[in-house]
Design a protein around this motif. Sequence first.
Motif, PDB file in Angstrom:
ATOM      1  N   HIS A  48      -8.930  -0.593 -10.755  1.00 47.31           N
ATOM      2  CA  HIS A  48      -9.271  -0.428  -9.337  1.00 47.31           C
ATOM      3  C   HIS A  48      -8.008  -0.611  -8.495  1.00 47.31           C
ATOM      4  CE1 HIS A  48      -9.754  -4.859  -9.958  1.00 47.31           C
ATOM      5  NE2 HIS A  48      -9.149  -4.904  -8.782  1.00 47.31           N
ATOM      6  N   ILE A  49      -8.118  -0.330  -7.217  1.00 45.18           N
ATOM      7  CA  ILE A  49      -7.032  -0.570  -6.258  1.00 45.18           C
ATOM      8  C   ILE A  49      -7.421  -1.781  -5.422  1.00 45.18           C
ATOM      9  CG2 ILE A  49      -5.622   0.424  -4.413  1.00 45.18           C
ATOM     10  CD1 ILE A  49      -5.540   1.941  -7.152  1.00 45.18           C
ATOM     11  N   ALA A  50      -6.465  -2.690  -5.194  1.00 43.58           N
ATOM     12  CA  ALA A  50      -6.732  -3.876  -4.369  1.00 43.58           C
ATOM     13  C   ALA A  50      -5.943  -3.772  -3.065  1.00 43.58           C
ATOM     14  CB  ALA A  50      -6.344  -5.147  -5.112  1.00 43.58           C
ATOM     15  N   ILE A  51      -6.632  -4.023  -1.957  1.00 38.39           N
ATOM     16  CA  ILE A  51      -6.026  -3.923  -0.623  1.00 38.39           C
ATOM     17  C   ILE A  51      -6.172  -5.270   0.093  1.00 38.39           C
ATOM     18  CG2 ILE A  51      -6.083  -2.743   1.612  1.00 38.39           C
ATOM     19  CD1 ILE A  51      -5.253  -0.882  -0.650  1.00 38.39           C
ATOM     20  N   MET A  52      -5.050  -5.838   0.480  1.00 36.86           N
ATOM     21  CA  MET A  52      -5.022  -7.167   1.080  1.00 36.86           C
ATOM     22  C   MET A  52      -5.332  -7.115   2.587  1.00 36.86           C
ATOM     23  SD  MET A  52      -4.367  -9.179  -1.486  1.00 36.86           S
ATOM     24  CE  MET A  52      -5.617  -8.095  -2.187  1.00 36.86           C
ATOM     25  N   PRO A  53      -5.688  -8.264   3.197  1.00 31.60           N
ATOM     26  CA  PRO A  53      -6.103  -8.259   4.606  1.00 31.60           C
ATOM     27  C   PRO A  53      -4.982  -7.990   5.608  1.00 31.60           C
ATOM     28  CG  PRO A  53      -6.060 -10.505   3.743  1.00 31.60           C
ATOM     29  CD  PRO A  53      -5.872  -9.592   2.578  1.00 31.60           C
ATOM     30  N   ASP A  54      -3.719  -7.997   5.165  1.00 32.98           N
ATOM     31  CA  ASP A  54      -2.607  -7.687   6.078  1.00 32.98           C
ATOM     32  C   ASP A  54      -2.202  -6.221   5.978  1.00 32.98           C
ATOM     33  OD1 ASP A  54      -1.570  -7.897   3.491  1.00 32.98           O
ATOM     34  OD2 ASP A  54       0.358  -8.691   4.153  1.00 32.98           O
ATOM     35  N   THR A  55      -3.004  -5.391   5.337  1.00 30.57           N
ATOM     36  CA  THR A  55      -2.602  -4.019   5.031  1.00 30.57           C
ATOM     37  C   THR A  55      -2.337  -3.181   6.274  1.00 30.57           C
ATOM     38  OG1 THR A  55      -3.146  -2.094   3.690  1.00 30.57           O
ATOM     39  CG2 THR A  55      -4.944  -3.055   4.954  1.00 30.57           C
ATOM     40  N   HIS A  56      -1.389  -2.256   6.141  1.00 33.35           N
ATOM     41  CA  HIS A  56      -1.166  -1.211   7.144  1.00 33.35           C
ATOM     42  C   HIS A  56      -0.453  -0.065   6.457  1.00 33.35           C
ATOM     43  CE1 HIS A  56       3.113  -2.532   7.725  1.00 33.35           C
ATOM     44  NE2 HIS A  56       2.602  -3.703   7.468  1.00 33.35           N
ATOM     45  N   GLN A  57      -0.389   1.066   7.109  1.00 31.03           N
ATOM     46  CA  GLN A  57       0.143   2.268   6.487  1.00 31.03           C
ATOM     47  C   GLN A  57       1.616   2.113   6.132  1.00 31.03           C
ATOM     48  OE1 GLN A  57      -0.802   5.819   8.645  1.00 31.03           O
ATOM     49  NE2 GLN A  57       0.429   7.161   7.362  1.00 31.03           N
ATOM     50  N   GLY A  58       1.969   2.549   4.934  1.00 26.27           N
ATOM     51  CA  GLY A  58       3.356   2.535   4.492  1.00 26.27           C
ATOM     52  C   GLY A  58       3.801   3.946   4.177  1.00 26.27           C
ATOM     53  N   TYR A  59       4.758   4.092   3.279  1.00 32.74           N
ATOM     54  CA  TYR A  59       5.183   5.414   2.849  1.00 32.74           C
ATOM     55  C   TYR A  59       4.623   5.634   1.444  1.00 32.74           C
ATOM     56  CZ  TYR A  59       8.005   9.542   1.930  1.00 32.74           C
ATOM     57  OH  TYR A  59       8.399  10.831   1.631  1.00 32.74           O
ATOM     58  N   GLY A  60       3.640   6.500   1.331  1.00 34.84           N
ATOM     59  CA  GLY A  60       3.013   6.795   0.046  1.00 34.84           C
ATOM     60  C   GLY A  60       1.924   5.822  -0.315  1.00 34.84           C
TER      61      GLY A  60
END
Length: 388
Positions: free
Chosen positions: A43-55
């Motif tokens: 699976h993919i894990a996304i943390m609560p500080d996430t924001h758009q990056g490059y790729g």
Amino acid sequence: MTMKTKITTEKLPIKIWLEEGEMEEGALAQARNLANLPFAYKHIAIMPDTHQGYGMPIGAILATKGAIIPNAVGVDIGCGMCSLRTNLTNLETTDLKKIMTLIRKSVPVGYKRHSSPQDNSWMPEIKGKLPIVEQEYENALYQIGTLGGGNHFLEIQKGSDGYIWIMIHSGSRNIGFTVANHYNKLAQAKNKASDNKVPMDLAYLSEDDKDYELYWNEMNYCIDFALANRKLMMERTELAFKDILPEVEFTDFINKPHNFASIETHFGEKVIVHRKGATRAREGEWGMIPGSQGTKSFLVKGKGNVHSFESCSHGAGRVMSRAQARKKLDLKKESKALEKQGILHAIRHRNDLDEAPSSYKNIEEVMANQQDLVDIQIELQPLAVVKG
């Protein structure tokens, strides 16, 4: 498990430590791309500080089998933080200002570098074939022990344990940037030639490719260089303290990278875990989660949550882009808010607004969203900040 959202419409599930709808669309689209990679694992894990990056979104964890993605490590290979505790329980403002003046003289920031090469003993040893590292080695001697720009910082803090702490956030400077770009271009060329339908900004190197091993070795050198860079800055900071307060002592050095890939075992299989703006948080492992120059930072211990691939956030995460912050935020308001707290801050010009506290997410909310990932050990209030 307090994971907030699970998306199951893609090839692999996406597990998100935010409520549904809280993740920005650009970052979510990138997460969907990750979930559909042919070599992505579990699976993919996304943390609560996430924001758009490059790729790949900042604040994401991707596990793969048989492939490594340079862009999933990022251009600042080995970027991370280190913390160190002093034996001081109080720091007078006059002494703090003197210490900060000395730090600014000994630690170049932004695009600046040392006027002469630093001692070669600070550089990690070159083992094996490292073509880009060897090409950039002489330049790196001038850059080791420098802070860089953007969200990198050197901060003096007061801990909830009663002690004064030092925290540094920096990476591998130009040597890491050059290594990252070189191998990303190689990966993109191979990606284009193979017509494998993988998005170009997630171009990968397969483990049977000679460039895979070269990137792996150069990436690990850059991780070591980033640590050496932070250690040298920490030594210069210690010297600044000792110049003003000769009796000061230091202890408890903690180091945590948050842009790297490593071979780990998860769910019974060996995989390559890419952490881009994410911190490893194995059970009992110390880590750091900074807020902004106007908010708390946290020293934490990991809980080893398998659903996050034993990871947590690397900070608060941006709520607006750098360009938006410089355009929208009020310089006087941001500066006064920091002065009201008694913080010796780095908001002096409009261009500094991209690092104003208002450009970041609420760190208290970010921490509340990852209670299943880490336990808070010490809260750190900023006293003074150097930024690039």
